[in-house]
Design a protein around this motif. Structure first.
Motif, mmCIF file in Angstrom:
data_model
loop_
_atom_site.group_PDB
_atom_site.id
_atom_site.type_symbol
_atom_site.label_atom_id
_atom_site.label_comp_id
_atom_site.label_asym_id
_atom_site.label_seq_id
_atom_site.Cartn_x
_atom_site.Cartn_y
_atom_site.Cartn_z
ATOM 1 N N GLU A 108 24.316 -45.633 -23.009
ATOM 2 C CA GLU A 108 23.179 -45.096 -23.763
ATOM 3 C C GLU A 108 21.890 -45.161 -22.940
ATOM 4 O O GLU A 108 21.067 -44.249 -23.000
ATOM 5 C CB GLU A 108 22.999 -45.856 -25.078
ATOM 6 N N SER A 109 21.719 -46.227 -22.168
ATOM 7 C CA SER A 109 20.529 -46.349 -21.315
ATOM 8 C C SER A 109 20.522 -45.263 -20.246
ATOM 9 O O SER A 109 19.472 -44.671 -19.954
ATOM 10 C CB SER A 109 20.480 -47.730 -20.660
ATOM 11 N N HIS A 110 21.673 -45.002 -19.659
ATOM 12 C CA HIS A 110 21.793 -43.930 -18.666
ATOM 13 C C HIS A 110 21.451 -42.583 -19.297
ATOM 14 O O HIS A 110 20.704 -41.776 -18.722
ATOM 15 C CB HIS A 110 23.208 -43.904 -18.072
ATOM 16 N N TYR A 111 21.979 -42.342 -20.492
ATOM 17 C CA TYR A 111 21.735 -41.080 -21.197
ATOM 18 C C TYR A 111 20.229 -40.884 -21.435
ATOM 19 O O TYR A 111 19.669 -39.820 -21.138
ATOM 20 C CB TYR A 111 22.502 -41.082 -22.517
ATOM 21 N N ARG A 112 19.565 -41.934 -21.926
ATOM 22 C CA ARG A 112 18.124 -41.847 -22.194
ATOM 23 C C ARG A 112 17.327 -41.622 -20.905
ATOM 24 O O ARG A 112 16.351 -40.866 -20.891
ATOM 25 C CB ARG A 112 17.640 -43.109 -22.902
ATOM 26 N N ALA A 113 17.728 -42.291 -19.826
ATOM 27 C CA ALA A 113 17.030 -42.127 -18.542
ATOM 28 C C ALA A 113 17.177 -40.690 -18.036
ATOM 29 O O ALA A 113 16.221 -40.107 -17.515
ATOM 30 C CB ALA A 113 17.569 -43.120 -17.513
ATOM 31 N N CYS A 114 18.362 -40.109 -18.199
ATOM 32 C CA CYS A 114 18.568 -38.719 -17.787
ATOM 33 C C CYS A 114 17.726 -37.768 -18.629
ATOM 34 O O CYS A 114 17.135 -36.817 -18.106
ATOM 35 C CB CYS A 114 20.050 -38.345 -17.871
#
Length: 156
Positions: A108-114
Motif C-alpha cells: 500500500e505504501s508503494h502504491y501511494r508513493a507511485c
C-alpha cells in the motif's frame, strides 16, 4: 572498455519525488555514448523508435510486475515459517484477510508513493504465494508505460 567510460545522461521522464517531497524529483535517463548514440544496454532507445513510428495510433499498453517480499534474513519469504514451508494454498490465496496478506503495508505504501509521483499505476494484488504481490502500470501510451514501470520499480 577501460579507455572511454564516459556515459552521458539524457532525462526522459521526470516525476515528483515521493520520498523527499517538495521541489525534488525523480529522473529517468537514457544512457548515451559521448557521440550521442545509445550505449549497448540502452534498450529504451530502440523501443522508443518503434513506439514513435505511429504516434497517431495512440497505442495503449498495460504492464504488470510480480515480486516477492522477504524477511530481513534475505532467505525467507514474508509469511513463511523460518526454515519451513507455509500451509498448502487456500487460506492465503490472493491475500484475503489480515492473517493472509503478508506485506500489505509495504504494498500500500508503494502504491501511494507511485500515485504521489503521478505514475500510471492502476492496481495492486496479492498473488498465489505468501509474500508474493504484483502491481499494474497502465493504460499508458507508448514508451510512457515502460518509463512508468522503471520508476515504479525504483520506488519499490
Amino acid at each position: 572498455p577501460g579507455h572511454d567510460s564516459e556515459v552521458l545522461l539524457r532525462p526522459v521522464c521526470m516525476v515528483p519525488d515521493p520520498f523527499r517531497g517538495g521541489p525534488n524529483i525523480l529522473v529517468l535517463c537514457d544512457c548515451l555514448k559521448p557521440d550521442g548514440t545509445p550505449v549497448s544496454t540502452n534498450t529504451r532507445a530502440p523501443a522508443k523508435e518503434l513506439f514513435d513510428r505511429d504516434l497517431a495510433a495512440e497505442p495503449w499498453y498495460g504492464l504488470e510486475q510480480e515480486y516477492t517480499l522477504f524477511n530481513a534474513d534475505r532467505h525467507t519469504p514474508l509469511g513463511w515459517p523460518v526454515g519451513g514451508f507455509p500451509a498448502p494454498q487456500g487460506p492465503y490465496y490472493c491475500g484475503v484477510g489480515a492473517e493472509a496478506a503478508f506485506g500489505r503495508l509495504v504494498v500500500e505504501s508503494h502504491y501511494r508513493a507511485c500515485l504521489y509521483s503521478g505514475l500510471k499505476i492502476s492496481g495492486i494484488n496479492a498473488e498465489v504465494m505468501c509474500g508474493q504481490w504484483e502491481f499494474q502500470i497502465g493504460p499508458a501510451e507508448g514508451i510512457e508505460a515502460g518509463d512508468h514501470m522503471w520508476l515504479a520499480r525504483f520506488i519499490m
